[in-house]
Design an enzyme around this catalytic site. Sequence first.
Site, PDB file in Angstrom:
ATOM      1  CD1 TRP A 186      -2.631   1.795   0.461  1.00 13.08           C
ATOM      2  CD2 TRP A 186      -1.276   2.497   2.097  1.00 13.08           C
ATOM      3  NE1 TRP A 186      -2.952   3.095   0.734  1.00 13.08           N
ATOM      4  CE2 TRP A 186      -2.137   3.558   1.727  1.00 13.08           C
ATOM      5  CE3 TRP A 186      -0.335   2.705   3.104  1.00 13.08           C
ATOM      6  CZ2 TRP A 186      -2.082   4.814   2.341  1.00 13.08           C
ATOM      7  CZ3 TRP A 186      -0.271   3.943   3.722  1.00 13.08           C
ATOM      8  CH2 TRP A 186      -1.158   4.989   3.345  1.00 13.08           C
ATOM      9  CD  GLU A 227      -4.607  -1.606   2.023  1.00  9.87           C
ATOM     10  OE1 GLU A 227      -3.474  -1.935   2.415  1.00  9.87           O
ATOM     11  OE2 GLU A 227      -5.484  -1.154   2.779  1.00  9.87           O
ATOM     12  CE  LYS A 229      -6.437   5.922   2.593  1.00  6.92           C
ATOM     13  NZ  LYS A 229      -5.549   5.966   3.746  1.00  6.92           N
ATOM     14  CG  ASP A 260      -8.692  -0.899   4.426  1.00  7.04           C
ATOM     15  OD1 ASP A 260      -9.767  -0.488   4.911  1.00  7.04           O
ATOM     16  OD2 ASP A 260      -7.625  -0.891   5.058  1.00  7.04           O
ATOM     17  CG  HIS A 263      -8.786   1.886   1.752  1.00  7.15           C
ATOM     18  ND1 HIS A 263      -7.511   1.457   1.491  1.00  7.15           N
ATOM     19  CD2 HIS A 263      -8.745   2.383   3.016  1.00  7.15           C
ATOM     20  CE1 HIS A 263      -6.736   1.672   2.532  1.00  7.15           C
ATOM     21  NE2 HIS A 263      -7.464   2.219   3.480  1.00  7.15           N
ATOM     22  CG  HIS A 287      -6.119  -4.462   4.927  1.00  6.48           C
ATOM     23  ND1 HIS A 287      -5.216  -3.439   4.911  1.00  6.48           N
ATOM     24  CD2 HIS A 287      -5.389  -5.605   4.957  1.00  6.48           C
ATOM     25  CE1 HIS A 287      -3.987  -3.944   4.916  1.00  6.48           C
ATOM     26  NE2 HIS A 287      -4.067  -5.244   4.941  1.00  6.48           N
ATOM     27  CG  ASP A 295      -9.225   4.662   5.704  1.00  7.14           C
ATOM     28  OD1 ASP A 295      -9.656   3.600   6.183  1.00  7.14           O
ATOM     29  OD2 ASP A 295      -8.057   4.802   5.310  1.00  7.14           O
ATOM     30  CG  ASP A 297      -7.735   2.724   9.624  1.00  4.22           C
ATOM     31  OD1 ASP A 297      -7.775   1.627   9.049  1.00  4.22           O
ATOM     32  OD2 ASP A 297      -7.361   3.774   9.061  1.00  4.22           O
ATOM     33  CG  ASP A 327      -5.466  -1.512   8.163  1.00  6.77           C
ATOM     34  OD1 ASP A 327      -4.871  -1.026   9.154  1.00  6.77           O
ATOM     35  OD2 ASP A 327      -5.383  -1.023   7.021  1.00  6.77           O
TER      36      ASP A 327
HETATM   37  C1  RNT Z   1      -3.797   2.714   4.786  1.00  6.38           C
HETATM   38  C2  RNT Z   1      -3.951   1.260   4.514  1.00  6.38           C
HETATM   39  C3  RNT Z   1      -2.845   0.395   5.037  1.00  6.38           C
HETATM   40  C4  RNT Z   1      -2.385   0.786   6.413  1.00  6.38           C
HETATM   41  C5  RNT Z   1      -1.382  -0.157   7.028  1.00  6.38           C
HETATM   42  C6  RNT Z   1      -0.723   0.410   8.231  1.00  6.38           C
HETATM   43  O1  RNT Z   1      -4.911   3.433   4.458  1.00  6.38           O
HETATM   44  O2  RNT Z   1      -5.180   0.813   4.979  1.00  6.38           O
HETATM   45  O3  RNT Z   1      -3.237  -0.936   4.993  1.00  6.38           O
HETATM   46  O4  RNT Z   1      -3.455   0.923   7.300  1.00  6.38           O
HETATM   47  O5  RNT Z   1      -0.489  -0.583   6.085  1.00  6.38           O
HETATM   48 ZN    ZN Z   2      -5.508  -1.321   4.900  1.00  8.26          ZN
END
Ligand code: RNT
Ligand code: ZN
Length: 421
Positions: A186, A227, A229, A260, A263, A287, A295, A297, A327
């Site tokens: 990523w 990955e 986004k 993810d 994302h 993820h 986003d 998290d 994640d």
């Molecule tokens: C970032 C991505 C990625 C990170 C990690 C730390 O938006 O989701 O996966 O969260 O690599």
């Molecule tokens: Zn991620």
Amino acid sequence: MKDETIAKNYADARDGYAELGVDTEVALERAGGVEISIHCWQGDDVTGFEGSGPLTGGILATGNYPGKARTPDELRADFETAYRLIPGTHRLNLHASYLEHGGTPVDRDRVEPSHFNGWIEWAQGLGIGLDFNPTFFSHPKSDDGFTLAHRDKSIRGFWVEHGRRSREISAEMGRRLKGPSIDNFWIPDGWKDQPADRLIHRELLVESLDAIFAKELDPAHTLDAVESKLFGIASEAYVVGSHEFYLAYAQSRGKVLCMDAGHYHPTESIAEKVSALLPFFPQLLLHVSRPIRWDSDHVVLFDDETRAIMREIARAQAWDRVFVALDFFDASINRIEAWVIGTRAALKAALYALLEPAALIREAEDEGRLGDRLAFQEEAKTLPFGAVWNEFCRRQEVPAGADWISEVAEYERTVLASRVD
Ligand code: RNT
Ligand code: ZN
């Protein structure tokens, strides 16, 4: 919770599920084989052990709950504490920035498998596999927002070298532990505001990725994932590695596509995408995260989205093709508690999916009884799931119900409380 209580409740629950054609024994057996890649970075707010600057790259951990792990040994001890409270056998997902350099800082274009030897030996002892991620953020050479798609050839070259080395590290992990180790790429690259040229960075990214992946490595040891986004902090207008970009890249290069949950657009679900991609991709990486408005998290919960993700994997019987990684990074609560809540929630969702009265729902669909199809799905929601989950925990020899919470509190009192900066 007493074993007899768990056993008695489970016996009743088993009968209840059986009435809808679900064999709870089969579900418990299958759930025991579900492997989750638990991210190391919940343990220290994505700080790592390079000993340098702040978290950058458009991601953000908020909060300053005391007791954060400051060394690899502390992080490992914290992870072990969390791991003991999580049913099943899982993996740890490391970032390159979690290297052990022994006191002499090592730049990203110099990292080697030897810097992860401590992690590999520790993982061997614990009986778990390791996954990996090159780190393309929190570094002076990513400060202007570009890495692999940078216009400057020497900066791209630096990051290409980092990517190549990350594959060697991942391959070493897969060779010495339970493989393959998934190496997930990523990058934060993007513009805060409207760019003049969207295409140029995407072409550069293709070139950089192709250079990184030029060397063939044994897929039994390492698998490359990419990955996508939608946006990040300071890359609101344009992200080079968008969903379409990586969808096409991964498909054309035979790579694993990583999605993810945070994302995409706020109402867009990655659960829905699983079946759309399985006909084209032998393997996918997810993820599992929890975005709130952006986003963000947040810690994963046993919520609709996580259940939908697991349901799609279960219905497709694709547990061996869809790799599930977590994640999230919440620095505002006890970090071990965050790990345990999120991982147990993901596993609850997996078990819940495996307990779906799938045969009845399918039969109703096949026979055109669409009201029944909906009715069975609704009735399944009020079956005594908690009793089966507790039995799952008991069989996997971890605390059932809320019993694990006091164990984290005890660790906080005896270990975390003495960690003062
Ligand atoms: C970032 C991505 C990625 C990170 C990690 C730390 O938006 O989701 O996966 O969260 O690599
Ligand atoms: Zn991620």
